[in-house]
Scaffold this motif. Structure first.
Motif, short mmCIF file in Angstrom:
data_model
loop_
_atom_site.label_atom_id
_atom_site.label_comp_id
_atom_site.label_asym_id
_atom_site.label_seq_id
_atom_site.Cartn_x
_atom_site.Cartn_y
_atom_site.Cartn_z
N TRP A 180 -9.29 2.16 12.85
CA TRP A 180 -10.25 2.36 11.75
C TRP A 180 -11.52 3.03 12.22
O TRP A 180 -12.14 3.80 11.48
N THR A 193 0.81 -1.22 0.00
CA THR A 193 0.00 0.00 0.00
C THR A 193 0.84 1.27 0.00
O THR A 193 0.30 2.37 0.14
N LEU A 236 -4.43 2.22 5.77
CA LEU A 236 -3.95 0.84 5.92
C LEU A 236 -2.43 0.82 6.03
O LEU A 236 -1.86 0.08 6.85
N HIS A 237 -1.76 1.62 5.21
CA HIS A 237 -0.30 1.69 5.22
C HIS A 237 0.20 2.17 6.59
O HIS A 237 1.13 1.58 7.17
N GLY A 267 -11.19 6.17 -4.51
CA GLY A 267 -11.79 4.97 -5.07
C GLY A 267 -12.77 5.30 -6.18
O GLY A 267 -12.83 4.60 -7.20
N SER A 305 -0.10 3.99 -2.74
CA SER A 305 -1.52 4.30 -2.96
C SER A 305 -2.04 5.24 -1.89
O SER A 305 -2.04 4.91 -0.70
N ARG A 319 -5.07 6.00 -1.68
CA ARG A 319 -6.36 5.43 -1.30
C ARG A 319 -6.24 4.55 -0.05
O ARG A 319 -7.13 4.52 0.79
N TRP A 320 -5.11 3.84 0.06
CA TRP A 320 -4.90 2.91 1.17
C TRP A 320 -3.92 3.48 2.19
O TRP A 320 -3.23 2.73 2.87
N ARG A 321 -3.91 4.79 2.31
CA ARG A 321 -2.96 5.43 3.22
C ARG A 321 -3.17 4.99 4.67
O ARG A 321 -2.21 4.72 5.40
N ALA A 348 -10.16 8.57 0.92
CA ALA A 348 -10.05 7.20 0.42
C ALA A 348 -11.20 6.89 -0.52
O ALA A 348 -11.02 6.30 -1.58
#
Length: 213
Positions: free
Chosen positions: A195, A23, A32-33, A210, A26, A28-30, A206
């Motif tokens: 989260w 990730t 998560l990273h 997407g 990306s 978008r997946w910041r 995000a």
């Protein structure tokens, strides 16, 4: 041979690094990273503590050896008759220290970037550390394969079930599954909190990214 906290921490670190790596590019997946990075940092901290107070084969004092022992083991490995050792071998010990140290530097630089404490140079350093750690992981995996074939034992499976060939006296007294359960619960709890408490701006960004995809 390896207790449950060592094994659970090992695989959680694998998953965290893999998630952060996949990730990294990306936006978008910041979240998560970042979550994976924080998780990796926490696991490194726990492994260091457990390396001081854990069971026999988890403690650094039991498997970290000097340069002479490492060279002797590598010579034997190249000659096709490496000495079998319970737990981590002398060369594997170096890989573990390097992986822990590299992960600590990587997550520290990532934290600084996330909090906007560095510029482009720090971003380049963070990326270089990630690439270096990935290369080290590759070397570690290759060494595990070679050692497994040489000693005729499945070290990957041993890191799953904790069983390794050796004398009865080399076994640990208890696997400490309760500590491993606490580590796993802490990681899952952190992810749930991360989260659910994520800033609305991050979630909106995000979703916007997407939609653009």
């Amino acid at each position: 041979m390896w207790d449950a906290p060592v094994r659970v921490t090992h695989w959680l670190m694998v998953a965290s690094f893999a998630a952060a790596w996949l990730t990294a590019e990306s936006e978008r997946w910041r979240l998560l990273h970042v979550s994976a990075g924080y998780t990796l940092a926490g696991l490194v901290a726990f492994r260091i503590v457990w390396g001081l107070v854990g069971t026999r084969h988890a403690r650094f004092a039991s498997f970290v050896r000097g340069p002479a022992a490492v060279l002797a083991y590598l010579r034997g490995l190249l000659g096709g008759h490496g000495t079998h050792t319970p737990g981590h071998n002398p060369a594997g010990a170096l890989a573990i220290l390097a992986l822990l140290g590299g992960s600590a530097l990587l997550t520290a630089s990532g934290w600084a970037l996330y909090n906007e404490l560095g510029g482009h140079a720090l971003e380049e350093l963070h990326e270089a550390l990630a690439n270096g750690l990935l290369a080290l992981v590759g070397v570690h995996v290759a060494a595990v394969v070679v050692s497994s074939r040489l000693h005729r034992e499945n070290l990957v499976r041993a890191m799953v079930d904790g069983r390794q060939s050796g004398a009865a006296g080399d076994a640990i007294r208890r696997p400490w599954r309760g500590v491993a359960a606490v580590v796993l619960a802490a990681v899952l709890g952190f992810w749930a909190w991360q989260w659910h408490s994520a800033p609305a701006a991050d979630i909106t960004a995000a979703h916007s990214q997407g939609d653009d995809d």
